[in-house]
Write an enzyme that holds these catalytic residues in place. Structure first.
Site, PDB file in Angstrom:
ATOM      1  N   LYS A  95       4.094  -6.830  12.081  1.00 29.21           N
ATOM      2  CA  LYS A  95       3.306  -7.136  10.885  1.00 29.21           C
ATOM      3  C   LYS A  95       3.560  -8.560  10.381  1.00 29.21           C
ATOM      4  CE  LYS A  95       1.980  -5.132   6.499  1.00 29.21           C
ATOM      5  NZ  LYS A  95       1.556  -3.882   5.908  1.00 29.21           N
ATOM      6  N   ARG A 105       0.844  -1.191   0.000  1.00 30.87           N
ATOM      7  CA  ARG A 105       0.000   0.000   0.000  1.00 30.87           C
ATOM      8  C   ARG A 105       0.882   1.245   0.000  1.00 30.87           C
ATOM      9  NH1 ARG A 105      -2.781   1.092   4.479  1.00 30.87           N
ATOM     10  NH2 ARG A 105      -4.192   2.490   3.414  1.00 30.87           N
ATOM     11  N   ARG A 134      -1.383   4.670  13.396  1.00 32.99           N
ATOM     12  CA  ARG A 134      -0.307   4.260  14.321  1.00 32.99           C
ATOM     13  C   ARG A 134      -0.842   4.280  15.737  1.00 32.99           C
ATOM     14  NH1 ARG A 134       4.429   6.706  16.224  1.00 32.99           N
ATOM     15  NH2 ARG A 134       3.607   8.759  15.721  1.00 32.99           N
TER      16      ARG A 134
END
Ligand code: BTN
Length: 325
Positions: free
Chosen positions: A188, A123, A322
């Site tokens: 992640k 992205r 975030r």
């Protein structure tokens, strides 16, 4: 950074992998003859494959051998099992980006799967690290009759499908970070890139791209943000085929429900895995950023942010989120 290769060199690398896939030794000269190139050039190709993460052994007098070709997918077995889900597939040893492949030649209920991507895309213009035979890199084509305005929650649904599939296989502690990161303990694990082509009034061609870190090793990656892989969570290598099939099964089911009921039907599923629910977060869009308390998602998959006591809806677009801790 994407690794740029001419189509011709890509083709040569692909041929070389195909030669080495038998796990036997191949001399530099045999490879040179097969590919119609010089021995010096073979050496360059070999070096390139090593950089991509291929475990190659080189023994003088014998040549080159691939340590572990069994790490590749068994294409025939995958074909058979995907056919049971009425999914066709294109399998690439090496390609630029599975999303790009599917965009160039879109097919409904079609999976493009790669062992390695030279220009894997993430992205917001980022690249996606795709070491050879380490992870899952795939794109799924879905022709969808919904108008584009109703697709806001789609990438969230894909994330939900992936987490639920993994959870059903025994992976726990997985979370979703809006709009579509899959994380474990704030690291992640997977990312999703949904792209649309076709007619905005309906009959859209949806390209659902996903990358899941399965067996990637620290030395195979130059990712700047904190990441993890299933192998790191379990402490051993993980078979990719059953993961892929479980994900595709859940994804198909959820896409059907999404088309009929919209994102509203998934809000509870989302809340169950929402990493930021109730936390102070910062939402950034270009140079602008807003702080607020994350209050889940609305019926269109927009992030609900509580700012100065008021609820605001924010759509995914080019924003990033975030946790503030
Ligand atoms: C992100 O988190 O930024 C999204 C990453 C999406 C990566 C996958 S890998 C397979 C597919 N092909 C691509 O080029 N990108 C997606």
């Amino acid at each position: 950074m994407p690794i740029s290769q001419t189509p011709h060199k890509e083709q040569q690398l692909r041929q070389l992998i195909e030669l080495l896939v038998d796990g036997d030794f191949h001399s530099g000269q045999t490879i040179a003859d097969e590919l119609g190139v010089s021995r010096a050039y073979v050496w360059k190709l070999i070096q390139q494959l090593q950089e991509y993460g291929l475990g190659l052994e080189s023994v003088s007098g014998k040549g080159y051998c691939w340590n572990d070709p069994s790490a590749l997918f068994d294409k025939n077995s995958l074909d058979r099992q995907l056919a049971e889900l009425s999914i066709t597939q294109d399998y690439y040893l090496l390609t630029d980006s599975t999303n790009q492949r599917l965009k160039q030649s879109f097919k409904d209920q079609h999976l493009v799967l790669a062992e390695f991507q030279t220009s894997g895309r993430g992205r917001r213009g980022r690249s996606w690290q795709s070491p050879l035979a380490a992870n899952l890199y795939f794109s799924y084509g879905w022709r969808c009759e919904l108008p584009v305005q109703q697709l806001g929650g789609l990438s969230l649904v894909v994330g939900i499908a992936m987490v639920e599939a993994l959870q059903a296989l025994g992976w726990s502690g997985l979370k979703l970070k809006w709009p579509n990161d899959i994380r474990h303990r704030h690291k992640k694990l997977a990312g999703i890139l949904v792209e649309l082509t076709g007619d905005a009034a309906g009959g859209l061609e949806v390209i659902i791209g996903a990358g899941l870190n399965v067996n990637m090793l620290a030395e195979q990656s130059a990712i700047s943000q904190d990441w993890t892989s299933l192998a790191q969570l379990r402490g051993e290598l993980v078979a990719r085929e059953s993961l892929l099939l479980a994900i595709m099964r859940q994804l198909q089911q959820h896409l059907m429900d999404f088309e009929q009921k919209g994102f509203a039907a998934f809000i509870d599923n989302w809340n169950q895995y929402d990493e930021t629910l109730g936390s102070l977060v910062e939402l950034s869009q270009g140079k602008r950023s807003i702080e607020g308390i994350a209050r889940g998602v609305d019926a269109f998959g927009a992030l609900l942010l509580e700012v100065d006591g008021k609820l605001e809806s924010h759509y995914a677009g080019e924003v990033s989120l975030r946790l503030k801790v």
